[in-house]
Design a protein around this motif. Structure first.
Motif, PDB file in Angstrom:
ATOM      1  N   THR A  73       0.823  -1.212   0.000  1.00 17.84           N
ATOM      2  CA  THR A  73       0.000   0.000   0.000  1.00 17.84           C
ATOM      3  C   THR A  73       0.855   1.259   0.000  1.00 17.84           C
ATOM      4  N   ILE A  74       1.884   1.290   0.837  1.00 16.41           N
ATOM      5  CA  ILE A  74       2.775   2.467   0.845  1.00 16.41           C
ATOM      6  C   ILE A  74       3.496   2.582  -0.498  1.00 16.41           C
ATOM      7  N   TYR A  75       3.976   1.478  -1.017  1.00 14.26           N
ATOM      8  CA  TYR A  75       4.652   1.468  -2.317  1.00 14.26           C
ATOM      9  C   TYR A  75       3.748   2.075  -3.392  1.00 14.26           C
ATOM     10  N   LYS A  81       6.050  12.304   4.000  1.00 17.55           N
ATOM     11  CA  LYS A  81       7.132  13.091   3.392  1.00 17.55           C
ATOM     12  C   LYS A  81       7.517  12.431   2.085  1.00 17.55           C
ATOM     13  N   LEU A  82       7.636  13.231   1.072  1.00 16.31           N
ATOM     14  CA  LEU A  82       8.091  12.736  -0.224  1.00 16.31           C
ATOM     15  C   LEU A  82       9.217  13.637  -0.701  1.00 16.31           C
ATOM     16  N   GLY A  83      10.433  13.116  -0.619  1.00 15.70           N
ATOM     17  CA  GLY A  83      11.604  13.858  -1.064  1.00 15.70           C
ATOM     18  C   GLY A  83      12.137  13.295  -2.368  1.00 15.70           C
ATOM     19  N   ARG A  84      13.326  13.751  -2.743  1.00 17.46           N
ATOM     20  CA  ARG A  84      13.956  13.282  -3.972  1.00 17.46           C
ATOM     21  C   ARG A  84      14.398  11.830  -3.878  1.00 17.46           C
ATOM     22  N   VAL A  85      14.937  11.444  -2.686  1.00 19.91           N
ATOM     23  CA  VAL A  85      15.490  10.093  -2.547  1.00 19.91           C
ATOM     24  C   VAL A  85      14.815   9.249  -1.475  1.00 19.91           C
ATOM     25  N   LEU A  86      14.031   9.870  -0.593  1.00 16.05           N
ATOM     26  CA  LEU A  86      13.337   9.125   0.453  1.00 16.05           C
ATOM     27  C   LEU A  86      11.876   9.533   0.531  1.00 16.05           C
ATOM     28  N   ALA A  87      11.036   8.556   0.856  1.00 19.68           N
ATOM     29  CA  ALA A  87       9.613   8.813   1.099  1.00 19.68           C
ATOM     30  C   ALA A  87       9.232   8.100   2.389  1.00 19.68           C
ATOM     31  N   VAL A  88       8.400   8.753   3.192  1.00 15.89           N
ATOM     32  CA  VAL A  88       7.936   8.180   4.447  1.00 15.89           C
ATOM     33  C   VAL A  88       6.410   8.118   4.401  1.00 15.89           C
ATOM     34  N   GLY A  94     -15.478  -2.716   7.823  1.00 17.91           N
ATOM     35  CA  GLY A  94     -16.658  -2.454   8.626  1.00 17.91           C
ATOM     36  C   GLY A  94     -16.389  -2.258  10.107  1.00 17.91           C
ATOM     37  N   VAL A  95     -15.121  -2.297  10.515  1.00 18.82           N
ATOM     38  CA  VAL A  95     -14.752  -2.133  11.923  1.00 18.82           C
ATOM     39  C   VAL A  95     -13.907  -0.866  12.055  1.00 18.82           C
ATOM     40  N   GLU A  96     -14.280   0.005  12.979  1.00 18.18           N
ATOM     41  CA  GLU A  96     -13.610   1.301  13.108  1.00 18.18           C
ATOM     42  C   GLU A  96     -12.189   1.212  13.666  1.00 18.18           C
ATOM     43  N   ASP A  97     -11.983   0.412  14.707  1.00 14.00           N
ATOM     44  CA  ASP A  97     -10.673   0.360  15.356  1.00 14.00           C
ATOM     45  C   ASP A  97      -9.656  -0.359  14.472  1.00 14.00           C
ATOM     46  N   PRO A  98      -8.455   0.216  14.322  1.00 16.81           N
ATOM     47  CA  PRO A  98      -7.436  -0.421  13.484  1.00 16.81           C
ATOM     48  C   PRO A  98      -6.875  -1.688  14.119  1.00 16.81           C
ATOM     49  N   VAL A  99      -6.485  -2.620  13.266  1.00  9.84           N
ATOM     50  CA  VAL A  99      -5.840  -3.846  13.731  1.00  9.84           C
ATOM     51  C   VAL A  99      -4.317  -3.711  13.723  1.00  9.84           C
ATOM     52  N   ALA A 100      -3.796  -2.797  12.899  1.00  9.99           N
ATOM     53  CA  ALA A 100      -2.350  -2.594  12.832  1.00  9.99           C
ATOM     54  C   ALA A 100      -2.050  -1.181  12.323  1.00  9.99           C
ATOM     55  N   ARG A 101      -0.866  -0.708  12.721  1.00  9.44           N
ATOM     56  CA  ARG A 101      -0.350   0.570  12.239  1.00  9.44           C
ATOM     57  C   ARG A 101       1.076   0.328  11.797  1.00  9.44           C
ATOM     58  N   CYS A 102       1.423   0.869  10.639  1.00 11.58           N
ATOM     59  CA  CYS A 102       2.754   0.645  10.085  1.00 11.58           C
ATOM     60  C   CYS A 102       3.316   1.943   9.547  1.00 11.58           C
ATOM     61  N   SER A 103       4.604   2.177   9.796  1.00 12.25           N
ATOM     62  CA  SER A 103       5.294   3.286   9.140  1.00 12.25           C
ATOM     63  C   SER A 103       6.484   2.698   8.387  1.00 12.25           C
ATOM     64  N   MET A 104       6.747   3.257   7.224  1.00 15.91           N
ATOM     65  CA  MET A 104       7.836   2.763   6.379  1.00 15.91           C
ATOM     66  C   MET A 104       8.536   3.913   5.684  1.00 15.91           C
ATOM     67  N   THR A 105       9.811   3.696   5.435  1.00 16.26           N
ATOM     68  CA  THR A 105      10.601   4.610   4.621  1.00 16.26           C
ATOM     69  C   THR A 105      11.014   3.857   3.368  1.00 16.26           C
ATOM     70  N   TYR A 106      10.882   4.520   2.246  1.00 17.85           N
ATOM     71  CA  TYR A 106      11.270   3.957   0.952  1.00 17.85           C
ATOM     72  C   TYR A 106      12.401   4.780   0.356  1.00 17.85           C
ATOM     73  N   SER A 107      13.310   4.099  -0.313  1.00 17.62           N
ATOM     74  CA  SER A 107      14.358   4.742  -1.091  1.00 17.62           C
ATOM     75  C   SER A 107      13.890   4.832  -2.534  1.00 17.62           C
ATOM     76  N   ILE A 108      14.014   6.014  -3.102  1.00 16.43           N
ATOM     77  CA  ILE A 108      13.608   6.252  -4.489  1.00 16.43           C
ATOM     78  C   ILE A 108      14.894   6.336  -5.327  1.00 16.43           C
ATOM     79  N   PRO A 109      15.038   5.482  -6.324  1.00 14.81           N
ATOM     80  CA  PRO A 109      16.268   5.518  -7.124  1.00 14.81           C
ATOM     81  C   PRO A 109      16.395   6.826  -7.892  1.00 14.81           C
ATOM     82  N   PRO A 110      17.638   7.259  -8.137  1.00 12.89           N
ATOM     83  CA  PRO A 110      17.824   8.505  -8.897  1.00 12.89           C
ATOM     84  C   PRO A 110      17.303   8.366 -10.325  1.00 12.89           C
ATOM     85  N   LYS A 111      16.802   9.482 -10.842  1.00  9.07           N
ATOM     86  CA  LYS A 111      16.331   9.488 -12.246  1.00  9.07           C
ATOM     87  C   LYS A 111      17.544   9.478 -13.150  1.00  9.07           C
ATOM     88  N   ARG A 112      17.408   8.739 -14.223  1.00 13.22           N
ATOM     89  CA  ARG A 112      18.528   8.654 -15.192  1.00 13.22           C
ATOM     90  C   ARG A 112      18.181   9.423 -16.422  1.00 13.22           C
TER      91      ARG A 112
END
Length: 140
Positions: free
Chosen positions: A64-66, A106-113, A122-140
């Motif tokens: 989902t984050i990807y 946050k969405l930067g040039r090389v990192l996204a959070v 149908g259920v309001e309360d979350p079952v899980a919470r996740c945070s992730m950081t992604y590396s974005i390859p440089p544009k060629r």
């Protein structure tokens, strides 16, 4: 920032590039601030006790984050997870699909959070919470 890929384009990309989740994870809705995806839960996602496994929830969060990042930067298949943290907060409801709500913090040039809240449908309360950081390859 204007979106570079819409819901349909993301689902097509996912099916083409990641056949291991094809038909299981779908983008349900998308706008500039939020992407919602669905995991169609079936027997392969369950662990003993009839609940969705942690690895299945982690995979949903990661995909989902990807996809939320790609919606903003375009089709960059080689963006990769560099850090992840997940809190499993309660047992998912049996027999319900999981919905993942993602916000890109946050969405930067090389990192996204990003952050994902996962709910049983149908259920309001979350079952899980996740945070992730992604590396974005440089544009060629």
């Amino acid at each position: 920032m204007a979106l570079q890929m819409d819901r349909e384009a993301l689902n097509i990309f996912l099916d083409r590039t990641f056949p291991q989740v094809a038909g299981q994870v779908r983008v349900q809705s998308l706008d500039e601030r939020l992407l919602i995806s669905r995991l169609s839960v079936d027997h392969q996602h369950l662990r003993p006790g009839g609940t969705v496994s942690g690895p299945a929830m982690f995979a949903l969060a990661d995909v989902t984050i990807y996809l939320a990042i790609l919606a903003r930067i375009g089709e960059v298949a080689l963006a990769v997870t560099t850090n992840a943290s997940i809190d499993f907060m309660r047992k998912p409801e049996a027999g319900r699909d999981l919905l993942a709500e993602c916000r890109i913090l946050k969405l930067g040039r090389v990192l996204a959070v990003g952050e994902v809240l996962i709910h049983s449908e149908g259920v309001e309360d979350p079952v899980a919470r996740c945070s992730m950081t992604y590396s974005i390859p440089p544009k060629r």
